[in-house]
Motif scaffolding. Structure first.
Motif, PDB file in Angstrom:
ATOM      1  N   ILE A  46     -40.202   3.528  23.924  1.00 43.06           N
ATOM      2  CA  ILE A  46     -41.022   3.178  25.166  1.00 43.06           C
ATOM      3  C   ILE A  46     -42.409   2.480  24.917  1.00 43.06           C
ATOM      4  O   ILE A  46     -42.042   1.327  25.505  1.00 43.06           O
ATOM      5  CB  ILE A  46     -41.282   4.083  26.484  1.00 43.06           C
ATOM      6  CG1 ILE A  46     -40.097   4.478  27.213  1.00 43.06           C
ATOM      7  CG2 ILE A  46     -42.531   3.576  27.873  1.00 43.06           C
ATOM      8  CD1 ILE A  46     -40.671   5.902  27.788  1.00 43.06           C
ATOM      9  N   GLN A  47     -43.251   3.097  23.917  1.00 41.23           N
ATOM     10  CA  GLN A  47     -43.852   1.974  23.511  1.00 41.23           C
ATOM     11  C   GLN A  47     -43.470   0.606  22.939  1.00 41.23           C
ATOM     12  O   GLN A  47     -44.152  -0.065  23.164  1.00 41.23           O
ATOM     13  CB  GLN A  47     -44.554   2.997  22.809  1.00 41.23           C
ATOM     14  CG  GLN A  47     -45.649   3.467  23.113  1.00 41.23           C
ATOM     15  CD  GLN A  47     -46.782   4.927  22.369  1.00 41.23           C
ATOM     16  OE1 GLN A  47     -46.647   4.395  21.477  1.00 41.23           O
ATOM     17  NE2 GLN A  47     -47.313   5.139  23.343  1.00 41.23           N
ATOM     18  N   ILE A  48     -42.860   0.997  22.377  1.00 43.05           N
ATOM     19  CA  ILE A  48     -42.467  -0.542  21.364  1.00 43.05           C
ATOM     20  C   ILE A  48     -41.680  -1.396  22.639  1.00 43.05           C
ATOM     21  O   ILE A  48     -42.083  -2.407  22.493  1.00 43.05           O
ATOM     22  CB  ILE A  48     -41.592  -0.588  20.264  1.00 43.05           C
ATOM     23  CG1 ILE A  48     -42.034   0.510  19.543  1.00 43.05           C
ATOM     24  CG2 ILE A  48     -40.610  -1.828  19.813  1.00 43.05           C
ATOM     25  CD1 ILE A  48     -40.755   1.197  18.287  1.00 43.05           C
ATOM     26  N   GLN A  49     -40.561  -1.215  23.605  1.00 40.35           N
ATOM     27  CA  GLN A  49     -40.741  -1.758  24.575  1.00 40.35           C
ATOM     28  C   GLN A  49     -41.042  -2.355  25.455  1.00 40.35           C
ATOM     29  O   GLN A  49     -40.843  -3.685  25.773  1.00 40.35           O
ATOM     30  CB  GLN A  49     -39.276  -1.351  25.382  1.00 40.35           C
ATOM     31  CG  GLN A  49     -38.219  -0.855  23.853  1.00 40.35           C
ATOM     32  CD  GLN A  49     -37.232  -2.029  23.039  1.00 40.35           C
ATOM     33  OE1 GLN A  49     -37.559  -3.012  23.293  1.00 40.35           O
ATOM     34  NE2 GLN A  49     -37.264  -1.649  22.308  1.00 40.35           N
ATOM     35  N   ARG A  50     -43.001  -1.599  25.435  1.00 42.36           N
ATOM     36  CA  ARG A  50     -43.563  -1.980  26.204  1.00 42.36           C
ATOM     37  C   ARG A  50     -44.520  -3.080  25.769  1.00 42.36           C
ATOM     38  O   ARG A  50     -45.707  -4.070  26.501  1.00 42.36           O
ATOM     39  CB  ARG A  50     -44.588  -1.112  27.080  1.00 42.36           C
ATOM     40  CG  ARG A  50     -43.489  -0.416  28.369  1.00 42.36           C
ATOM     41  CD  ARG A  50     -43.785   0.342  28.713  1.00 42.36           C
ATOM     42  NE  ARG A  50     -45.123   0.149  30.027  1.00 42.36           N
ATOM     43  CZ  ARG A  50     -45.690   0.992  30.452  1.00 42.36           C
ATOM     44  NH1 ARG A  50     -45.610   2.711  30.405  1.00 42.36           N
ATOM     45  NH2 ARG A  50     -47.281   0.685  31.290  1.00 42.36           N
TER      46      ARG A  50
END
Lengths: 81, 145
Positions: A46-50
């Motif tokens: 999630i952190q990478i995609q956001r």
């Protein structure tokens, strides 16, 4: 605490979870380690995609995290059954 | 309108120092990987030979991977553009999106270890300390805010 040290500590904890998940014989502990691993992989995904700081190609490459994620989830299902 | 970016040299230097700080983790993860592979192949008759072949391959792959990571990270850092316009601060991100914070909407701006953090109600921009002319951009922002 400075950022690289924090990242290294979190990384080492995840490595410990991974080694524990594949080496420990106790099923309950295995499940706990597995849930920890799955949670950490989902959070990092999630952190990478956001993230705004990462390029589109890096984000695309990060979908590969799904491979170990599915393997661990499958392993966990086998253990629970 | 003032524009601030990473020069190739600064971006490379930043990525190199980031890679060095991650080396211990890469090393530990590598050892853990070898350990996991070894315990699952205890009955393999030529384990030492397998390790003797695997370790150099891992070392070369690790070296190439780090070099490629530094290269792509450098390109990505250079895509960051910070603009000071008449109305506010614009950040053109490597992901292609633009974050704009108007000066009158800045709630918080403070210097942290990583650089200058600027926050509005639902947006934030971090001006990295490593960027070229960091003192100039942070000074200009302070003046306007």
């Amino acid at each position: 605490m400075n950022e690289p040290l924090k990242q290294n500590i979190i990384g080492v904890l995840v490595v410990i979870l991974l080694v524990g998940f594949y080496t420990i014989d106790n099923a309950n502990l295995k499940i706990i380690f597995g849930i920890g691993l799955v949670t950490s992989l989902i959070i990092s995904m999630i952190q990478i995609q956001r993230s705004l700081e990462l390029s589109k190609s890096t984000k695309r490459l990060a979908w590969l995290i799904l491979l170990p994620l599915f393997t661990i989830v499958k392993h966990l299902f086998t253990l629970v059954q | 309108m003032n524009e601030f970016t990473f020069s190739e040299e600064t971006a490379k230097k930043t990525m190199r120092s980031q890679a060095i700080s991650r080396l211990p983790l890469i090393f530990i993860a590598g050892i853990a990987g070898i350990y996991l592979a070894t315990i699952q192949n205890e009955e393999f008759p030529r384990l030492t030979l397998v390790l003797a072949i695997t370790l150099p391959i891992l070392a070369i792959a690790g070296y190439i991977g780090i070099r490629m990571g530094i290269k792509s990270g450098t390109k990505s850092l250079m895509k960051n553009i910070y603009r000071l316009t008449g109305n506010g601060i614009e950040w053109l991100t490597p992901s292609g999106r633009t974050v704009i914070i108007e000066y009158d909407k800045i709630d918080i701006y403070r210097t942290i270890t990583k650089g200058l953090l600027i926050k509005s109600k639902n947006k934030k921009i971090l001006i990295p300390r490593e960027i070229d002319n960091y003192n100039e951009i942070s000074g200009l922002i302070r003046e306007k805010v």
